[in-house]
Write an enzyme that holds these catalytic residues in place. Structure first.
Site, mmCIF file in Angstrom:
data_model
loop_
_atom_site.group_PDB
_atom_site.id
_atom_site.type_symbol
_atom_site.label_atom_id
_atom_site.label_comp_id
_atom_site.label_asym_id
_atom_site.label_seq_id
_atom_site.Cartn_x
_atom_site.Cartn_y
_atom_site.Cartn_z
ATOM 1 N N HIS A 200 0.826 -1.203 0.000
ATOM 2 C CA HIS A 200 0.000 0.000 0.000
ATOM 3 C C HIS A 200 0.861 1.255 0.000
ATOM 4 O O HIS A 200 0.540 2.258 -0.623
ATOM 5 C CB HIS A 200 -0.902 0.007 1.236
ATOM 6 C CG HIS A 200 -1.953 -1.039 1.174
ATOM 7 N ND1 HIS A 200 -2.367 -1.738 2.264
ATOM 8 C CD2 HIS A 200 -2.654 -1.502 0.130
ATOM 9 C CE1 HIS A 200 -3.304 -2.592 1.894
ATOM 10 N NE2 HIS A 200 -3.491 -2.469 0.610
ATOM 11 N N ARG A 343 -11.196 -11.879 -22.931
ATOM 12 C CA ARG A 343 -10.715 -13.085 -23.603
ATOM 13 C C ARG A 343 -11.125 -14.287 -22.777
ATOM 14 O O ARG A 343 -10.902 -14.313 -21.561
ATOM 15 C CB ARG A 343 -9.203 -13.057 -23.735
ATOM 16 C CG ARG A 343 -8.725 -14.410 -24.263
ATOM 17 C CD ARG A 343 -7.260 -14.460 -24.522
ATOM 18 N NE ARG A 343 -6.481 -14.502 -23.307
ATOM 19 C CZ ARG A 343 -5.154 -14.424 -23.304
ATOM 20 N NH1 ARG A 343 -4.513 -14.259 -24.434
ATOM 21 N NH2 ARG A 343 -4.496 -14.487 -22.186
ATOM 22 N N GLU A 442 -3.409 -16.235 -33.407
ATOM 23 C CA GLU A 442 -2.086 -16.469 -32.823
ATOM 24 C C GLU A 442 -1.456 -17.775 -33.293
ATOM 25 O O GLU A 442 -0.456 -18.218 -32.749
ATOM 26 C CB GLU A 442 -2.104 -16.349 -31.296
ATOM 27 C CG GLU A 442 -3.339 -16.834 -30.597
ATOM 28 C CD GLU A 442 -3.373 -16.455 -29.112
ATOM 29 O OE1 GLU A 442 -2.467 -15.805 -28.583
ATOM 30 O OE2 GLU A 442 -4.345 -16.866 -28.452
ATOM 31 N N ASN A 465 2.556 -12.640 -29.364
ATOM 32 C CA ASN A 465 3.447 -13.432 -28.500
ATOM 33 C C ASN A 465 3.416 -14.891 -28.937
ATOM 34 O O ASN A 465 4.443 -15.537 -29.081
ATOM 35 C CB ASN A 465 3.007 -13.352 -27.033
ATOM 36 C CG ASN A 465 2.880 -11.927 -26.554
ATOM 37 O OD1 ASN A 465 3.427 -11.031 -27.178
ATOM 38 N ND2 ASN A 465 2.159 -11.704 -25.466
ATOM 39 N N ASP A 466 2.213 -15.395 -29.144
ATOM 40 C CA ASP A 466 2.101 -16.787 -29.579
ATOM 41 C C ASP A 466 2.335 -16.927 -31.072
ATOM 42 O O ASP A 466 2.945 -17.891 -31.511
ATOM 43 C CB ASP A 466 0.715 -17.343 -29.211
ATOM 44 C CG ASP A 466 0.684 -17.801 -27.762
ATOM 45 O OD1 ASP A 466 1.676 -18.416 -27.321
ATOM 46 O OD2 ASP A 466 -0.309 -17.513 -27.068
ATOM 47 N N ARG A 476 8.558 -19.371 -26.521
ATOM 48 C CA ARG A 476 8.663 -18.018 -25.998
ATOM 49 C C ARG A 476 9.239 -17.968 -24.581
ATOM 50 O O ARG A 476 9.585 -16.908 -24.085
ATOM 51 C CB ARG A 476 7.302 -17.301 -26.072
ATOM 52 C CG ARG A 476 6.234 -17.845 -25.160
ATOM 53 C CD ARG A 476 4.846 -17.301 -25.540
ATOM 54 N NE ARG A 476 4.310 -16.352 -24.580
ATOM 55 C CZ ARG A 476 3.031 -15.964 -24.540
ATOM 56 N NH1 ARG A 476 2.171 -16.415 -25.455
ATOM 57 N NH2 ARG A 476 2.611 -15.118 -23.639
ATOM 58 N N CYS A 513 -2.747 -7.310 -29.780
ATOM 59 C CA CYS A 513 -2.685 -7.196 -28.324
ATOM 60 C C CYS A 513 -1.471 -7.909 -27.719
ATOM 61 O O CYS A 513 -1.295 -7.924 -26.513
ATOM 62 C CB CYS A 513 -3.978 -7.698 -27.681
ATOM 63 S SG CYS A 513 -4.238 -9.455 -27.938
HETATM 64 C C1 PEP Z 1 -0.381 -13.294 -27.313
HETATM 65 O O1 PEP Z 1 -0.167 -14.493 -27.472
HETATM 66 O O2 PEP Z 1 0.167 -12.394 -27.974
HETATM 67 C C2 PEP Z 1 -1.319 -12.841 -26.274
HETATM 68 C C3 PEP Z 1 -1.692 -11.591 -26.173
HETATM 69 O O3 PEP Z 1 -1.783 -13.781 -25.406
HETATM 70 P P1 PEP Z 1 -0.931 -14.333 -24.164
HETATM 71 O O4 PEP Z 1 0.339 -13.522 -24.081
HETATM 72 O O5 PEP Z 1 -1.796 -14.192 -22.973
HETATM 73 O O6 PEP Z 1 -0.677 -15.747 -24.577
HETATM 74 MG MG MG Z 2 -1.490 -15.907 -26.603
#
Ligand code: PEP
Ligand code: MG
Length: 591
Positions: A200, A343, A442, A465-466, A476, A513
């Site tokens: 806090h 999501r 993805e 990311n995926d 990753r 995203c």
């Molecule tokens: C992604 O894969 O880019 C994504 C936003 O989902 P996460 O990172 O939660 O797998």
């Molecule tokens: Mg993902």
């Protein structure tokens, strides 16, 4: 960051919790601790001690209510509510009954009894591996210090509201009540032995915009009031007796940060629009309803990704439909009319539930995760879909499925949504009949069949990311091959472009995203490729907006054109860096 290793100075490293740099004389608190030594009572004195304790408790309650009122007025009700936990300590019958029993049975003074019992509780809480419970230990100690001061008839050793000169506070554990009372004009910054980012005290420091470093272990023992120090809240460093060289280097760092922050603050409420008038929708990624404040504070246009799995991971049982509904509804209500994209559950891969017996797999990222898991675990999926649908009655919720790899999965998921909509209609439960449904793109297969998916959806959101890990076959999570994880790989650039084209051919919206959207260097590339929305980590939203507002769509398109025709990741990255540095130099020369 300047290298603070110059001769004659001493450097302490801790956890940076509130940005900014300050320098000045230090004031070490806590060197004088209240005297709670044991005193044996004579017969008949116990009753008087219990009365004294009760008076001190009432007094403490008034003080806390007073601080709470001031904090709520000055900083908002959320910060004020931090003191609810303190009031609860004063109402904790188990604790108080035990203190009274110790006074009566062991015939000892109230200070000693209260300190002994409360410290035992606090030590137990502090030892638990859980940030939340550790914070309760801090609350307990904060309240104990107040009760002891009242029993001893002393005010806080140093009245932090009326410091005589500007100083950097060094303390074992600055409590939230201390923090709330800090006189901003005279407190340059503070540093503590203990603490965490989520404490806090750290939250309040950020709200007060006082530079702060915590977790410095035993800095209070090593420093003396009056010494001169520099505190770096960006990097979590305290330098005592800084040399001229260090001061000079930090002076430059501060100037750059101040200028940049001013620029970012100036555009906070402005739209993410390029110099030639192209509007980009700039959203934030969140993990819980409470993050809604951060979305607003950073000037985002909405939530582009609510990672709902954190609701499941952070508890020892599955959240019920009702609990999920409350969390989703709360986020939507807090951000209305801004859109919030929920999501559906993306468990598996690196995100597991300790209480669900998920068998271990050879390749978890290629295994039973995300939509595959949900389509088999129907009860879990049903509860979540119903919760999201019910929350959609707020009117600003959209929903998307993770890791769709083909049409079959999409059709199955959509059929389930229709089934649960039917249930809710029969139950006369409200939901948004027009709630938009999208899919995360993805996997490379999803890109290749994006046409078919787009016909059945209202939007796409690229999870880079995926997508990067599946396209380049680069885990990753594996640091040994991290150098192969290249967002600017020509294959990734082309996949993004194909997805954009499929979306726009079917007149649907397309967002990114994944973390690529949080990297200001890559902002022009994504916009040039035609992405409509970027959804970034909340603290990075202002920097992304800054780049967008200094960019021309024509330049972004040129960059994208170059990238689509280029055969080398390194060259694409170099061009992205060149453009980003050219349009927003101040953003890239701060560290
Ligand atoms: C992604 O894969 O880019 C994504 C936003 O989902 P996460 O990172 O939660 O797998
Ligand atoms: Mg993902």
């Amino acid at each position: 960051m300047p290298e603070p290793l110059h001769k004659g100075e001493r450097t302490f490293r801790g956890i940076p919790v509130s940005a900014g740099v300050c320098r000045g004389k230090i004031l070490v608190l806590d060197k004088v601790r209240p005297n709670f030594a044991k005193r044996q009572l004579s017969d008949g004195e116990a009753l008087e001690e219990v009365n004294r304790l009760e008076k001190a408790l009432v007094e403490t309650r008034h003080q806390i209510l007073d601080v709470q009122r001031k904090v709520s007025q000055g900083m908002g009700s959320h910060e004020g509510s931090i003191f609810d936990a303190h009031l609860l300590v004063l109402e904790d019958r188990t604790l108080l009954d035990e203190v009274v029993r110790v006074i009566q049975e062991e015939k000892v003074n109230a200070e000693h009894a209260f300190h002994t019992v409360a410290e035992r509780y606090a030590t137990t809480l502090a030892a638990i591996e859980d940030d939340y419970l550790r914070e309760r230990a801090t609350d307990m100690r904060d309240v104990t210090a107040r009760v002891l001061n009242n029993l001893l008839g002393r005010n806080d050793e140093i009245d932090l509201r009326h410091l005589k000169e500007p100083c950097i506070i060094i303390s074992h554990d600055l409590t939230p009540s201390n923090t709330a009372q800090l006189d901003k004009r005279n407190v340059l910054g503070f540093a503590t032995d203990v603490g965490s980012k989520t404490s806090h005290t750290a939250i309040m420091a950020r709200h007060l915009r006082i530079p702060a470093v915590v977790g410095l272990k035993n800095i209070t023992e090593q420093l003396e009031t009056g010494q001169y120090a520099l505190l770096d809240g960006y990097n979590g460093v305290v330098v005592v007796h800084p040399t001229d060289q260090t001061l000079f280097e930090y002076g430059q760092l501060v100037r750059k940060h101040v200028t940049l922050q001013e620029k970012l603050r100036d555009i906070l409420l402005k739209p993410a629009v390029t110099l030639d008038g192209h509007r980009v929708f700039l959203s934030a990624n969140i993990e819980q309803a409470a993050d809604a404040e951060e979305v607003k504070a950073n000037g985002a246009d909405g939530v582009g990704l609510f990672r709902t799995e954190y609701l499941f991971i952070n508890c020892d049982h599955l959240p019920t439909e009702e609990q999920q509904y409350q969390a989703y509804r709360q986020a939507a209500a807090a951000l209305k009319p801004m859109p919030v994209v929920m999501r559906t559950l993306d468990l598996g891969g690196d995100k597991f539930l300790s209480h669900l017996q998920v068998p271990s797999e050879m390749n978890p990222f290629l295994g039973w995760r995300a939509i595959r898991f949900c389509l088999q675990e129907r009860d879990i999926f049903r509860q979540q879909l119903r919760a999201i649908l019910r929350a959609s009655a707020e009117g600003n919720i959209k929903m998307m499925y993770p890791m769709i790899s083909g049409l079959d999965e999409l059709n199955q998921a959509n059929a389930l949504v229709e089934e649960y909509k039917g249930e809710l209609r029969r139950e006369k439960a409200a939901f948004d009949e027009k709630m938009e449904i999208g899919a995360m793109i993805e996997t490379p297969s999803a890109v290749l069949v994006a046409d078919a998916l787009a016909k059945r959806l209202k939007f796409f959101s690229i999870g880079t990311n995926d997508l990067i890990q599946y396209t380049l076959a680069v885990d990753r999570m594996n640091e040994k091959i991290a150098h192969l994880y290249e967002p600017t790989h020509p294959a990734i650039v082309r996949l993004i472009k194909s997805t954009v084209d499929a979306a726009h051919n079917h007149k649907i919206w397309i967002s990114v995203c994944g973390e690529m959207a949080s990297d200001p260097v890559l902002t022009p590339l994504l916009i040039g490729l035609g992405v409509d929305e970027l959804s970034a980590a909340p603290p990075l939203v202002p920097a992304i907006k800054y780049v967008i507002r200094r960019l021309k769509l024509s330049e972004a398109k040129e960059l994208a054109e170059f990238a689509l025709n280029c055969e080398s990741s390194a060259e694409i990255l170099a061009r992205c860096q060149e453009l980003a540095r050219q349009i927003a130099p101040s953003l890239f020369e701060n560290n």
